[in-house]
Design a protein around this motif. Structure first.
Motif, mmCIF file in Angstrom:
data_model
loop_
_atom_site.group_PDB
_atom_site.id
_atom_site.type_symbol
_atom_site.label_atom_id
_atom_site.label_comp_id
_atom_site.label_asym_id
_atom_site.label_seq_id
_atom_site.Cartn_x
_atom_site.Cartn_y
_atom_site.Cartn_z
ATOM 1 N N PRO A 344 0.834 -1.207 0.000
ATOM 2 C CA PRO A 344 0.000 0.000 0.000
ATOM 3 C C PRO A 344 0.865 1.252 0.000
ATOM 4 O O PRO A 344 2.095 1.175 0.071
ATOM 5 N N GLU A 345 0.234 2.385 -0.080
ATOM 6 C CA GLU A 345 0.958 3.654 -0.021
ATOM 7 C C GLU A 345 1.676 3.784 1.318
ATOM 8 O O GLU A 345 1.267 3.202 2.317
ATOM 9 N N GLY A 346 2.726 4.570 1.317
ATOM 10 C CA GLY A 346 3.396 4.858 2.584
ATOM 11 C C GLY A 346 4.754 4.210 2.747
ATOM 12 O O GLY A 346 5.424 4.430 3.756
ATOM 13 N N HIS A 347 5.172 3.413 1.785
ATOM 14 C CA HIS A 347 6.510 2.819 1.873
ATOM 15 C C HIS A 347 7.540 3.895 1.553
ATOM 16 O O HIS A 347 7.452 4.565 0.524
ATOM 17 N N PRO A 348 8.543 4.100 2.426
ATOM 18 C CA PRO A 348 9.569 5.094 2.098
ATOM 19 C C PRO A 348 10.331 4.700 0.841
ATOM 20 O O PRO A 348 10.600 3.521 0.615
ATOM 21 N N GLY A 349 10.660 5.691 0.020
ATOM 22 C CA GLY A 349 11.423 5.425 -1.189
ATOM 23 C C GLY A 349 12.815 4.923 -0.864
ATOM 24 O O GLY A 349 13.444 5.362 0.107
ATOM 25 N N LEU A 350 13.313 3.996 -1.669
ATOM 26 C CA LEU A 350 14.620 3.393 -1.432
ATOM 27 C C LEU A 350 15.706 4.173 -2.174
ATOM 28 O O LEU A 350 15.641 4.330 -3.392
ATOM 29 N N ILE A 351 16.690 4.651 -1.430
ATOM 30 C CA ILE A 351 17.878 5.266 -2.024
ATOM 31 C C ILE A 351 18.933 4.172 -2.125
ATOM 32 O O ILE A 351 19.318 3.582 -1.113
ATOM 33 N N HIS A 429 13.634 5.235 -5.103
ATOM 34 C CA HIS A 429 13.588 6.699 -5.125
ATOM 35 C C HIS A 429 14.641 7.234 -6.087
ATOM 36 O O HIS A 429 14.340 7.937 -7.040
ATOM 37 N N HIS A 430 15.906 6.884 -5.835
ATOM 38 C CA HIS A 430 16.969 7.178 -6.798
ATOM 39 C C HIS A 430 18.176 6.306 -6.505
ATOM 40 O O HIS A 430 18.237 5.635 -5.472
ATOM 41 N N VAL A 431 19.126 6.301 -7.447
ATOM 42 C CA VAL A 431 20.253 5.382 -7.365
ATOM 43 C C VAL A 431 21.555 6.120 -7.624
ATOM 44 O O VAL A 431 21.597 7.066 -8.423
ATOM 45 N N PHE A 432 22.631 5.688 -6.931
ATOM 46 C CA PHE A 432 23.990 6.158 -7.176
ATOM 47 C C PHE A 432 24.838 4.939 -7.512
ATOM 48 O O PHE A 432 24.884 3.978 -6.738
ATOM 49 N N LEU A 433 25.515 4.969 -8.659
ATOM 50 C CA LEU A 433 26.344 3.845 -9.081
ATOM 51 C C LEU A 433 27.821 4.206 -8.958
ATOM 52 O O LEU A 433 28.236 5.309 -9.311
ATOM 53 N N LEU A 434 28.609 3.262 -8.464
ATOM 54 C CA LEU A 434 30.017 3.491 -8.155
ATOM 55 C C LEU A 434 30.875 2.440 -8.840
ATOM 56 O O LEU A 434 30.387 1.367 -9.207
ATOM 57 N N CYS A 435 32.154 2.729 -8.989
ATOM 58 C CA CYS A 435 33.122 1.728 -9.445
ATOM 59 C C CYS A 435 33.837 1.187 -8.212
ATOM 60 O O CYS A 435 34.928 1.660 -7.846
#
Length: 459
Positions: A344-351, A429-435
């Motif tokens: 349902p609604e209310g799940h925090p977005g995953l960073i 929510h959003h993503v950061f990609l690293l080497c």
């Protein structure tokens, strides 16, 4: 001529200057986040380590069994980490081992020390423990260390107790915390958000209660295998190489948490040498019997039997272990599905943070050799290659050497133009990609910078 000399000198100076700039440039975290030192309304932070990430000791003798001494780490097979199984319930028995500290620096390897120093330094956080009285206007962080061998639903229940105690310490029933979780810790966090301390793994119904969602503001996942890891399948078959020896499969299969890291059923995880996907159920114990993997391999069975005074005792243990294996696989099937059903609604977005520069096991291959199905884990193991099949691309995908980029993002395919599978709910929510590779992610300066920005920004 003079003009030419000046031009050359200027070019050299510019080149040297640009080289100096490139080699010395990195973010000044202290300066970037010093303004936040005065911010008082910052939620407490809970850091959750990954598998193998806490030190375990014997409560009776106080002896550290993991990691233990350097000699033990390099030369021991760590059979003392195996959980004892109750033949009647097929549940692990309490063995007196407890997680008592996070693995910060061991044998010269920095596991979580750098991230904790980042939180305490430029982050301005102060380390705290549940039950501690808090000072107003102080930013606190907590480390949730747990026995990583145990079922993840059990550790999610412990996390629920941990966070509820923090709320009591702050005398605030509406308090929300931030969570930063590495590797398997990310799966524990996600289970907690959906189910709190409820164990929903005894049936195929997954009644979501959003217990944790009401108690969490931001969730930051680092290298979390959201759709599992083929690397864990390899570990179940061959053990985990450690120092000059390995933790054998018969020790690993006593740990329920490891089963819960296997590839999600929607993954295309097994193929033929022609590149054709095979429809096989990784959570069906009969598949493991057929391929003679793990405890069904003859050399593993002989190793187990050799530890018993009589053949009857050894066979009895093997029978118990096989039943336990089947039960653990079924709970693991339910665990991976419990994390992907719709919410349902209310799940925090995953960073999400993770690596995508290292070729990482994504599939295993089966080829027929003299009528026998042989398993190949890596491209150079294929003995009967088919012309036109790119085995590097088939078996390996970009990732961090343990978790593929696709699994990191909760996707069953690397192709970003293909929509996420209809049965996977992953509120990214959003993503950061690293080497960076899996066990070095926390030490990456770009991760540290963006971690602090994600935590301390008001957005």
């Amino acid at each position: 001529m003079k003009r030419l000399v000046y031009i050359v000198i200027g070019a050299v100076a510019a080149l040297l200057g640009s080289q100096y700039f490139i080699t010395s440039s990195k973010p000044d975290l202290q300066r970037l986040y010093m303004q936040n030192m005065a911010v008082e309304e910052q939620p407490p932070l809970v850091f959750i380590h990954g598998i193998l990430g806490s030190k375990l000791k014997d409560e009776m003798t106080d002896e550290e069994l993991w990691f233990g001494s350097l000699w033990k780490l390099l030369f021991d097979e760590h059979e003392d980490l195996a959980l004892e199984i109750d033949p009647a319930t097929l549940m692990p028995k309490p063995d007196g081992l407890t997680a008592y500290a996070i693995a910060d620096n061991t044998a010269g390897k920095d596991y979580y020390g750098k991230i904790l120093r980042t939180l305490e330094g430029p982050g301005g956080y102060v380390k705290a423990t549940p039950g501690q009285k808090n000072r107003p206007g102080t930013k606190y962080y907590y480390t949730f260390h747990y026995d990583w061998r145990l079922d993840n639903a059990i550790n999610a229940a412990h996390l629920a107790d941990f966070i509820d105690q923090i709320r009591q310490d702050f005398n605030n029933p509406e308090l929300k915390v931030d969570i930063v979780a590495h590797s398997m810790g990310g799966l524990i966090a996600r289970y907690y958000i959906r189910y709190g301390r409820a164990d929903v793994l005894d049936s195929n119904d997954f009644p979501v209660n959003m217990y944790g969602a009401e108690r969490v503001r931001r969730v930051i996942l680092l290298g979390a295998p959201s759709l599992g890891s083929v690397e864990i399948l390899n570990a179940f078959i061959d053990g985990i190489k450690l120092g000059f020896t390995r933790i054998n499969t018969e020790t690993l299969v006593t740990m329920p948490s490891l089963y819960q890291l296997l590839p999600h059923p929607i993954n295309n995880w097994i193929v033929t040498n022609k590149g054709t996907p095979l429809d096989r159920d990784i959570f069906d114990v009969n598949l493991w019997r057929r391929f003679k993997w793990s405890i069904f391999a003859q050399d593993t069975r002989q190793r187990i039997l050799s530890r018993y005074a009589s053949a009857a005792e050894g066979e009895a243990y093997l029978k118990t272990l096989e039943a336990y294996f089947a039960r653990s696989l079924e709970r693991a099937r339910r665990f991976v599905w419990s994390l992907t059903v719709a919410l349902p609604e209310g799940h925090p977005g995953l960073i999400v943070f993770g690596g995508d520069c290292t070729m990482t096991p994504a599939r295993i291959l089966v080829e027929e050799v003299d009528g026998i199905s042989e398993i190949r884990m890596y491209p150079d193991e294929v003995t009967r290659p088919v012309s036109g099949v790119d085995y590097e691309a088939l078996l390996l995908e970009p990732g961090d050497a343990s978790v593929t980029k696709a699994s990191l993002l909760g996707r069953n395919t690397l192709d970003p133009s293909v929509p996420r599978h209809e049965y996977v709910f992953f509120p990214l929510h959003h993503v950061f990609l690293l080497c960076e590779e899996h066990n070095s992610l926390t030490g990456n300066i770009s991760f540290q910078n963006n971690l602090l920005h994600s935590l301390l920004s008001l957005d």
